[in-house]
Enzyme design. Structure first.
Site, PDB file in Angstrom:
ATOM      1  N   VAL A  11       2.624 -10.314  21.320  1.00  0.00           N
ATOM      2  CA  VAL A  11       3.657 -10.388  20.283  1.00  0.00           C
ATOM      3  C   VAL A  11       5.047 -10.152  20.884  1.00  0.00           C
ATOM      4  O   VAL A  11       5.998 -10.891  20.597  1.00  0.00           O
ATOM      5  CB  VAL A  11       3.379  -9.357  19.157  1.00  0.00           C
ATOM      6  CG1 VAL A  11       4.509  -9.348  18.132  1.00  0.00           C
ATOM      7  CG2 VAL A  11       2.049  -9.657  18.476  1.00  0.00           C
ATOM      8  N   ARG A  85      -6.927  -4.532  10.277  1.00  0.00           N
ATOM      9  CA  ARG A  85      -5.677  -3.934  10.759  1.00  0.00           C
ATOM     10  C   ARG A  85      -5.730  -2.411  10.610  1.00  0.00           C
ATOM     11  O   ARG A  85      -5.243  -1.669  11.453  1.00  0.00           O
ATOM     12  CB  ARG A  85      -4.497  -4.515   9.977  1.00  0.00           C
ATOM     13  CG  ARG A  85      -4.286  -6.006  10.232  1.00  0.00           C
ATOM     14  CD  ARG A  85      -3.221  -6.578   9.317  1.00  0.00           C
ATOM     15  NE  ARG A  85      -2.950  -7.981   9.577  1.00  0.00           N
ATOM     16  CZ  ARG A  85      -3.588  -8.996   8.998  1.00  0.00           C
ATOM     17  NH1 ARG A  85      -4.547  -8.754   8.128  1.00  0.00           N
ATOM     18  NH2 ARG A  85      -3.262 -10.249   9.273  1.00  0.00           N
ATOM     19  N   PRO A 118      -1.609  -1.043  11.476  1.00  0.00           N
ATOM     20  CA  PRO A 118      -1.347  -1.671  10.184  1.00  0.00           C
ATOM     21  C   PRO A 118       0.144  -1.543   9.842  1.00  0.00           C
ATOM     22  O   PRO A 118       0.645  -0.421   9.671  1.00  0.00           O
ATOM     23  CB  PRO A 118      -2.229  -0.893   9.206  1.00  0.00           C
ATOM     24  CG  PRO A 118      -2.509   0.419   9.883  1.00  0.00           C
ATOM     25  CD  PRO A 118      -2.387   0.216  11.360  1.00  0.00           C
ATOM     26  N   ASP A 120       2.476  -1.896   7.528  1.00  0.00           N
ATOM     27  CA  ASP A 120       3.155  -1.159   6.454  1.00  0.00           C
ATOM     28  C   ASP A 120       3.042   0.345   6.674  1.00  0.00           C
ATOM     29  O   ASP A 120       4.011   1.083   6.517  1.00  0.00           O
ATOM     30  CB  ASP A 120       2.533  -1.525   5.093  1.00  0.00           C
ATOM     31  CG  ASP A 120       2.609  -3.008   4.840  1.00  0.00           C
ATOM     32  OD1 ASP A 120       3.698  -3.489   4.504  1.00  0.00           O
ATOM     33  OD2 ASP A 120       1.580  -3.693   5.013  1.00  0.00           O
ATOM     34  N   ASP A 145       3.031 -13.839   6.355  1.00  0.00           N
ATOM     35  CA  ASP A 145       2.045 -14.313   5.362  1.00  0.00           C
ATOM     36  C   ASP A 145       2.711 -15.288   4.376  1.00  0.00           C
ATOM     37  O   ASP A 145       2.096 -16.273   3.953  1.00  0.00           O
ATOM     38  CB  ASP A 145       1.463 -13.114   4.589  1.00  0.00           C
ATOM     39  CG  ASP A 145       1.085 -11.991   5.539  1.00  0.00           C
ATOM     40  OD1 ASP A 145      -0.097 -11.743   5.764  1.00  0.00           O
ATOM     41  OD2 ASP A 145       2.022 -11.373   6.107  1.00  0.00           O
ATOM     42  N   THR A 146       3.964 -14.982   4.018  1.00  0.00           N
ATOM     43  CA  THR A 146       4.716 -15.882   3.129  1.00  0.00           C
ATOM     44  C   THR A 146       4.885 -17.242   3.799  1.00  0.00           C
ATOM     45  O   THR A 146       4.735 -18.290   3.167  1.00  0.00           O
ATOM     46  CB  THR A 146       6.079 -15.240   2.782  1.00  0.00           C
ATOM     47  OG1 THR A 146       5.835 -14.104   1.947  1.00  0.00           O
ATOM     48  CG2 THR A 146       7.003 -16.201   2.057  1.00  0.00           C
ATOM     49  N   ARG A 148       2.851 -18.486   6.045  1.00  0.00           N
ATOM     50  CA  ARG A 148       1.522 -19.136   6.042  1.00  0.00           C
ATOM     51  C   ARG A 148       1.266 -19.799   4.684  1.00  0.00           C
ATOM     52  O   ARG A 148       0.778 -20.933   4.613  1.00  0.00           O
ATOM     53  CB  ARG A 148       0.430 -18.091   6.325  1.00  0.00           C
ATOM     54  CG  ARG A 148       0.416 -17.640   7.769  1.00  0.00           C
ATOM     55  CD  ARG A 148      -0.524 -16.466   8.016  1.00  0.00           C
ATOM     56  NE  ARG A 148      -0.601 -16.180   9.452  1.00  0.00           N
ATOM     57  CZ  ARG A 148      -0.928 -15.001   9.974  1.00  0.00           C
ATOM     58  NH1 ARG A 148      -1.220 -13.977   9.188  1.00  0.00           N
ATOM     59  NH2 ARG A 148      -0.978 -14.842  11.279  1.00  0.00           N
ATOM     60  N   ARG A 150       3.510 -20.775   2.379  1.00  0.00           N
ATOM     61  CA  ARG A 150       4.403 -21.929   2.170  1.00  0.00           C
ATOM     62  C   ARG A 150       3.973 -23.124   3.019  1.00  0.00           C
ATOM     63  O   ARG A 150       4.057 -24.270   2.577  1.00  0.00           O
ATOM     64  CB  ARG A 150       5.852 -21.532   2.505  1.00  0.00           C
ATOM     65  CG  ARG A 150       6.412 -20.551   1.500  1.00  0.00           C
ATOM     66  CD  ARG A 150       7.847 -20.162   1.797  1.00  0.00           C
ATOM     67  NE  ARG A 150       8.271 -19.131   0.848  1.00  0.00           N
ATOM     68  CZ  ARG A 150       9.505 -18.689   0.720  1.00  0.00           C
ATOM     69  NH1 ARG A 150      10.470 -19.173   1.488  1.00  0.00           N
ATOM     70  NH2 ARG A 150       9.805 -17.748  -0.168  1.00  0.00           N
ATOM     71  N   HIS A 172       0.638  -6.154   4.322  1.00  0.00           N
ATOM     72  CA  HIS A 172       0.361  -7.202   5.312  1.00  0.00           C
ATOM     73  C   HIS A 172      -1.088  -6.950   5.733  1.00  0.00           C
ATOM     74  O   HIS A 172      -1.357  -6.162   6.643  1.00  0.00           O
ATOM     75  CB  HIS A 172       1.309  -7.094   6.509  1.00  0.00           C
ATOM     76  CG  HIS A 172       0.847  -7.914   7.686  1.00  0.00           C
ATOM     77  ND1 HIS A 172       0.753  -9.282   7.650  1.00  0.00           N
ATOM     78  CD2 HIS A 172       0.405  -7.554   8.916  1.00  0.00           C
ATOM     79  CE1 HIS A 172       0.295  -9.723   8.799  1.00  0.00           C
ATOM     80  NE2 HIS A 172       0.061  -8.701   9.594  1.00  0.00           N
TER      81      HIS A 172
HETATM   82  P1  NAD Z   1      -1.080  -6.625  23.266  1.00  0.00           P
HETATM   83  O1  NAD Z   1      -2.226  -5.782  23.641  1.00  0.00           O
HETATM   84  O2  NAD Z   1      -0.989  -7.998  23.823  1.00  0.00           O
HETATM   85  O3  NAD Z   1       0.274  -5.859  23.646  1.00  0.00           O
HETATM   86  C1  NAD Z   1       0.505  -4.533  23.342  1.00  0.00           C
HETATM   87  C2  NAD Z   1       1.416  -3.983  24.414  1.00  0.00           C
HETATM   88  O4  NAD Z   1       1.766  -2.651  24.041  1.00  0.00           O
HETATM   89  C3  NAD Z   1       0.749  -3.911  25.796  1.00  0.00           C
HETATM   90  O5  NAD Z   1       1.532  -4.641  26.745  1.00  0.00           O
HETATM   91  C4  NAD Z   1       0.715  -2.419  26.120  1.00  0.00           C
HETATM   92  O6  NAD Z   1       0.907  -2.130  27.483  1.00  0.00           O
HETATM   93  C5  NAD Z   1       1.876  -1.904  25.250  1.00  0.00           C
HETATM   94  N1  NAD Z   1       1.769  -0.476  24.956  1.00  0.00           N
HETATM   95  C6  NAD Z   1       0.692   0.208  24.494  1.00  0.00           C
HETATM   96  N2  NAD Z   1       1.005   1.517  24.374  1.00  0.00           N
HETATM   97  C7  NAD Z   1       2.300   1.656  24.746  1.00  0.00           C
HETATM   98  C8  NAD Z   1       3.177   2.759  24.840  1.00  0.00           C
HETATM   99  N3  NAD Z   1       2.784   3.998  24.504  1.00  0.00           N
HETATM  100  N4  NAD Z   1       4.420   2.539  25.283  1.00  0.00           N
HETATM  101  C9  NAD Z   1       4.834   1.292  25.631  1.00  0.00           C
HETATM  102  N5  NAD Z   1       4.040   0.203  25.571  1.00  0.00           N
HETATM  103  C10 NAD Z   1       2.790   0.389  25.135  1.00  0.00           C
HETATM  104  O7  NAD Z   1      -1.033  -6.651  21.663  1.00  0.00           O
HETATM  105  P2  NAD Z   1      -0.296  -7.715  20.743  1.00  0.00           P
HETATM  106  O8  NAD Z   1      -1.218  -8.841  20.468  1.00  0.00           O
HETATM  107  O9  NAD Z   1       1.056  -7.974  21.305  1.00  0.00           O
HETATM  108  O10 NAD Z   1      -0.162  -6.884  19.380  1.00  0.00           O
HETATM  109  C11 NAD Z   1       0.695  -5.760  19.307  1.00  0.00           C
HETATM  110  C12 NAD Z   1       0.613  -5.125  17.919  1.00  0.00           C
HETATM  111  O11 NAD Z   1       1.181  -6.039  16.958  1.00  0.00           O
HETATM  112  C13 NAD Z   1      -0.804  -4.850  17.438  1.00  0.00           C
HETATM  113  O12 NAD Z   1      -0.833  -3.638  16.708  1.00  0.00           O
HETATM  114  C14 NAD Z   1      -1.110  -6.030  16.540  1.00  0.00           C
HETATM  115  O13 NAD Z   1      -2.126  -5.761  15.599  1.00  0.00           O
HETATM  116  C15 NAD Z   1       0.247  -6.210  15.887  1.00  0.00           C
HETATM  117  N6  NAD Z   1       0.494  -7.507  15.264  1.00  0.00           N
HETATM  118  C16 NAD Z   1       1.148  -7.490  14.090  1.00  0.00           C
HETATM  119  C17 NAD Z   1       1.437  -8.667  13.433  1.00  0.00           C
HETATM  120  C18 NAD Z   1       2.162  -8.606  12.116  1.00  0.00           C
HETATM  121  O14 NAD Z   1       2.302  -9.615  11.411  1.00  0.00           O
HETATM  122  N7  NAD Z   1       2.664  -7.436  11.733  1.00  0.00           N
HETATM  123  C19 NAD Z   1       1.042  -9.892  13.983  1.00  0.00           C
HETATM  124  C20 NAD Z   1       0.378  -9.882  15.220  1.00  0.00           C
HETATM  125  C21 NAD Z   1       0.096  -8.666  15.845  1.00  0.00           C
END
Ligand code: NAD
Length: 316
Positions: A11, A85, A118, A120, A145-146, A148, A150, A172
């Site tokens: 992300v 989540r 999660p 929120d 999600d909005t 997605r 639309r 979410h």
């Molecule tokens: P990922 O595993 O690819 O990346 C997470 C990164 O966080 C890693 O590079 C890791 O080294 C780093 N990290 C972990 N602990 C850390 C710390 N204490 N300090 C600094 N860095 C740290 O994961 P991702 O796929 O990028 O997802 C990241 C988060 O975003 C997850 O919680 C995922 O569920 C969430 N997410 C949210 C949405 C949304 O719509 N809100 C969408 C996709 C993913």
């Protein structure tokens, strides 16, 4: 606008790429406990930047967050196939206890934009750990999600997603609420528009779209292990609204004193965004069934938020 991103995973790196290529940020700092990964992502993205903008990106430490207008938090555990989540809560609260104070120390005036799941509940955790006013702690919420919702409607009805007005509210996550009752294409209700173009938008079709939106992340994770481009687009749009001070209405998550009778929860409602963060939250017009679903979503958030906040206070 200088933007910090904590977490250079799927992300964080997709978001950095999007912010740089759109020029929404003129400077991005990527911070990750895996310094090698952050450096590699920043270097790679930096090589793409000249094709699009004069924006700069570097990896760094928390000290490099000084003067960031926004710090996006993407660090943390992500869902493995089959995980919800909410299953990530305990792990990500611990990570936030480490991260948030360091952001506050180095960028005390920034807007915190929370994405880690999660999302929120983590927004409420960030609010508590930062001590920031609630206007400056925003969750990416259901902006994705909005989009997605639309997009699916747009594909089905054969119209631009930009011309479809339909929101997803609440969590979410699994209890999110697709608002069908006041959704529009042009000035027509979706049903009127569908009829106009010879399509059927009956309960079965709505249930199919509902299922595709709510389960989108599960399907993507099954196929490629993570979702990243959709959320990168959503985060870029939120940053754009803040940077342009444009008072856009987006379904971000923030802390509400009362949602459908449930006190003190973070979830998504239509929200006006400006350079200070949350400017105004709109009370949406909903059908009775949607009010009931939003209340259930708020109840779900309340239960888990209480557990999350207790995890923090146990330690302090
Ligand atoms: P990922 O595993 O690819 O990346 C997470 C990164 O966080 C890693 O590079 C890791 O080294 C780093 N990290 C972990 N602990 C850390 C710390 N204490 N300090 C600094 N860095 C740290 O994961 P991702 O796929 O990028 O997802 C990241 C988060 O975003 C997850 O919680 C995922 O569920 C969430 N997410 C949210 C949405 C949304 O719509 N809100 C969408 C996709 C993913």
């Amino acid at each position: 606008m200088k933007i910090g991103i904590i977490g250079a995973g799927a992300v964080g790196s997709a978001t950095a790429f999007s912010l740089i290529m759109t020029g929404v940020a003129h400077k991005v700092v990527l911070v990750d406990m895996n310094e090698k990964k952050a450096l590699a992502e920043a270097t790679d993205i930096g090589h793409a930047a000249p094709f699009a903008s004069a924006a700069k990106i570097k990896s760094g430490t928390y000290a490099d967050l000084k003067e960031c207008s926004i710090v996006i938090v993407t660090a943390g555990a992500n869902q493995k196939p089959g995980e919800t989540r909410i299953d990530l809560l305990g792990r990500n609260v611990k990570i936030f206890e480490n991260i948030i104070p360091q952001i506050v120390q180095n960028a005390p005036d920034c807007i915190l934009l929370i994405t880690s799941n999660p999302a929120d509940i983590m927004t409420d955790v960030a609010l508590k750990l930062s001590g920031f006013p609630k206007e400056r702690v925003i969750g990416s919420g259901t902006v994705l999600d909005t989009s997605r919702f639309r997009t699916l409607l747009a594909y089905y009805l054969g119209v631009s997603a930009k011309s479809v007005h339909a929101d997803v509210l609440g969590e979410h996550g699994d209890s999110e609420v697709l608002v069908w009752s006041n959704a529009e294409a042009g000035t027509l209700t979706l049903e009127e528009y569908a009829q106009d173009v010879g399509k059927t938008l009956d309960e079965a079709k709505k249930a199919e779209i509902n299922d595709s939106v709510v389960n989108a992340a599960y399907k993507i994770i099954e196929g490629k292990g993570a979702t990243c481009f959709g959320i990168a687009g959503a985060l870029t749009q939120i940053c754009r609204a803040i940077g342009n001070n444009d008072y856009s209405i987006l379904t971000v998550s923030s802390h509400h004193t009362d949602v459908e009778g449930i006190k003190d929860v973070c979830l998504s409602l239509p929200t006006v965004i400006n350079r200070r963060g949350i400017h105004h939250v709109i009370t949406p017009k909903l059908a009775a069934q949607e009010h009931a679903k939003l209340r259930m979503s708020a109840e779900t958030m309340k239960d888990h938020t209480e557990k999350a906040l207790a995890m923090i206070s146990q330690k302090s």
